[in-house]
Design an enzyme around this catalytic site. Structure first.
Site, PDB file in Angstrom:
ATOM      1  N   LYS A 171       0.893  -1.100  -0.313  1.00 42.54           N
ATOM      2  CA  LYS A 171      -0.020   0.083   0.542  1.00 42.54           C
ATOM      3  C   LYS A 171       0.703   1.209   0.303  1.00 42.54           C
ATOM      4  O   LYS A 171       1.885   1.397   0.678  1.00 42.54           O
ATOM      5  CB  LYS A 171      -1.341  -0.416   0.903  1.00 42.54           C
ATOM      6  CG  LYS A 171      -1.967  -0.968   1.453  1.00 42.54           C
ATOM      7  CD  LYS A 171      -2.871  -0.879   0.133  1.00 42.54           C
ATOM      8  CE  LYS A 171      -3.714  -2.067   0.026  1.00 42.54           C
ATOM      9  NZ  LYS A 171      -4.917  -1.441  -0.830  1.00 42.54           N
ATOM     10  N   ASP A 204      -0.344  -0.318  -4.328  1.00 49.35           N
ATOM     11  CA  ASP A 204      -1.629  -0.184  -4.830  1.00 49.35           C
ATOM     12  C   ASP A 204      -1.437   1.067  -4.346  1.00 49.35           C
ATOM     13  O   ASP A 204      -1.246   1.654  -2.739  1.00 49.35           O
ATOM     14  CB  ASP A 204      -2.791  -1.396  -3.781  1.00 49.35           C
ATOM     15  CG  ASP A 204      -3.569  -0.447  -3.881  1.00 49.35           C
ATOM     16  OD1 ASP A 204      -4.356   0.488  -5.131  1.00 49.35           O
ATOM     17  OD2 ASP A 204      -5.195  -1.092  -3.058  1.00 49.35           O
ATOM     18  N   GLU A 234      -1.495   0.143  -8.542  1.00 48.97           N
ATOM     19  CA  GLU A 234      -2.977   0.051  -8.614  1.00 48.97           C
ATOM     20  C   GLU A 234      -3.557   1.138  -8.359  1.00 48.97           C
ATOM     21  O   GLU A 234      -3.037   1.944  -7.531  1.00 48.97           O
ATOM     22  CB  GLU A 234      -3.358  -1.211  -7.799  1.00 48.97           C
ATOM     23  CG  GLU A 234      -4.453  -1.443  -7.871  1.00 48.97           C
ATOM     24  CD  GLU A 234      -5.332  -2.628  -6.406  1.00 48.97           C
ATOM     25  OE1 GLU A 234      -6.399  -2.854  -6.286  1.00 48.97           O
ATOM     26  OE2 GLU A 234      -4.301  -3.811  -6.644  1.00 48.97           O
ATOM     27  N   ASP A 285      -8.909  -0.103 -10.002  1.00 54.09           N
ATOM     28  CA  ASP A 285      -9.271  -0.870  -8.963  1.00 54.09           C
ATOM     29  C   ASP A 285     -10.858   0.199  -8.517  1.00 54.09           C
ATOM     30  O   ASP A 285     -12.313  -0.308  -9.401  1.00 54.09           O
ATOM     31  CB  ASP A 285      -8.635  -0.843  -7.793  1.00 54.09           C
ATOM     32  CG  ASP A 285      -9.769  -1.131  -6.699  1.00 54.09           C
ATOM     33  OD1 ASP A 285     -10.481  -1.866  -6.424  1.00 54.09           O
ATOM     34  OD2 ASP A 285      -8.800  -1.586  -5.019  1.00 54.09           O
ATOM     35  N   LYS A 344     -13.511  -6.169  -7.845  1.00 50.95           N
ATOM     36  CA  LYS A 344     -14.553  -6.586  -6.582  1.00 50.95           C
ATOM     37  C   LYS A 344     -15.441  -7.077  -6.432  1.00 50.95           C
ATOM     38  O   LYS A 344     -16.323  -6.040  -6.741  1.00 50.95           O
ATOM     39  CB  LYS A 344     -13.822  -5.674  -5.374  1.00 50.95           C
ATOM     40  CG  LYS A 344     -12.148  -5.526  -5.650  1.00 50.95           C
ATOM     41  CD  LYS A 344     -11.511  -4.514  -4.006  1.00 50.95           C
ATOM     42  CE  LYS A 344     -10.484  -4.190  -3.928  1.00 50.95           C
ATOM     43  NZ  LYS A 344     -10.063  -3.438  -3.173  1.00 50.95           N
TER      44      LYS A 344
END
Length: 357
Positions: free
Chosen positions: A162, A190, A216, A241, A265
């Site tokens: 992250k 991400d 991402e 995403d 997702k």
């Protein structure tokens, strides 16, 4: 076969430690389990894992929406999954984790009716998949320490890191992580919408030197134009995403050449039925997919990994969140086994979980 009842149960999921991303910190999750019951005694289990910054929902809104759906579901054929999605979409827009809970329960039920595991119901391409493990934002030195533990102690070969709050810290964290885990571990980043285009180009050039595979959602969800620019400026895969909630979003991203990979997702798109549509659109445009997750229990995780296992175009998985919980099993045996990031799916019907309530 007819639906005769829908039961719900709220579950509180404490986490082992707070998990920080670019726009939020979570130390627990409040999810909702759903049980769709039929007149033949067969039932399916689903889960809603709402997350307000992404789905616009919380457990309280999910409960209210599920009351609405229950009125429409009673008397319907649970195999009419398209009809049920049309009913839910006509009743209320958005509310995708609530819709996902019903959808997952229907597919669990369908697998039980067919006496087949869900991954075979959805396509049956393989029975093993590999997931990454996510490293939350912390001090760079602590992130590197956690990365090393995940690789050496737990056996993960892919790490998702992250980022997105402080570009300089992000570069330092990735540099230290690469030093800690060596050259053979795959790294992806991400940024959770944390960068501007200019920041992203500069930071991603540094990530190239570190050997990052993919980045991402660098930019705000609405900036697909910026994502297209990034693809032209850097030599790594660009993944979307938060920009991809629906099949329409997927079609737009593919038409614009805005992504190399789409992150599906179930909680964002409304379940397995729309997720299959997103993957089909991506595949038709020569774009691969990954299946990710919110903070979910093994119910929704089992659905997600089943989708990955079913489809050859879904080449990556980020289905690790249940492992952040204080009690990852949560009294839900079955579904899959995991060793060193490798999921082996159950051959039991549906989700393969031994769960009732």
């Amino acid at each position: 076969m007819k639906i005769i009842d829908v039961k719900v149960e709220v579950i509180h999921i404490p986490m082992k430690k707070p998990f920080r991303i670019a726009f939020a910190v979570q130390d627990h999750s409040v999810n909702v389990l759903v049980k769709v019951m039929t007149d033949e005694g067969i039932y399916g289990i689903g889960e809603a894992a709402p997350f307000e910054p992404v789905t616009g929902e919380n457990s309280a809104t999910v409960l209210e929406v599920l009351k609405l759906f229950k009125q429409g579901l009673i008397g319907m054929d649970p195999m009419n999954i398209e009809g049920i999605h049309l009913m839910m979409d006509r009743l209320i827009s958005g509310n995708t984790s609530a819709k996902a809970a019903i959808d997952i329960a229907l597919y669990d039920l369908k697998g039980k009716v067919m006496n087949q595991p869900l991954y075979k119901v959805l396509g049956g391409y393989r029975d093993q998949i590999v997931t990454d493990m996510t490293i939350g934002i912390d001090k760079p030195e602590l992130m590197a320490q956690e990365a090393k533990e995940r690789v050496e102690r737990d056996g993960f070969r892919i790490l998702k890191v992250k980022a997105g709050i402080n570009p300089a810290d992000d570069i330092r964290a990735l540099t230290l992580i690469r030093e800690a885990v060596g050259p053979d571990i795959r790294l992806r980043v991400d940024a959770n919408q944390g960068y501007t285009v200019n920041d992203a180009v500069r930071v991603l050039k540094e990530f190239e030197k570190i050997g990052v595979d993919a980045v991402e959602q660098c930019l705000p969800w609405w900036d697909m134009d910026g994502s297209k620019i990034l693809r032209q400026k850097v030599d790594m895969q660009i993944m979307l995403d938060e920009s991809i909630h629906s099949p329409v979003d997927a079609a737009k991203a593919c038409k614009m050449d805005a992504a190399d990979i789409l992150n599906i997702k179930l909680m964002k798109c409304g379940g397995l039925y729309p997720a299959e549509k997103i993957n089909a659109i991506a595949e038709a445009n020569h774009v691969n997919c990954m299946v990710g997750c919110m903070l979910e229990t093994k119910v929704a995780i089992a659905a997600g990994v089943s989708l990955v296992a079913a489809k050859s175009n879904i080449t990556e998985a980020d289905c690790d969140s249940f492992m952040y919980a204080v009690d990852p099993e949560m009294g839900m045996p079955g579904g899959f086994t995991i060793e060193g990031g490798v999921y082996t799916l159950s051959q039991k019907p549906g989700l393969g979980l031994d769960l009732d309530f």
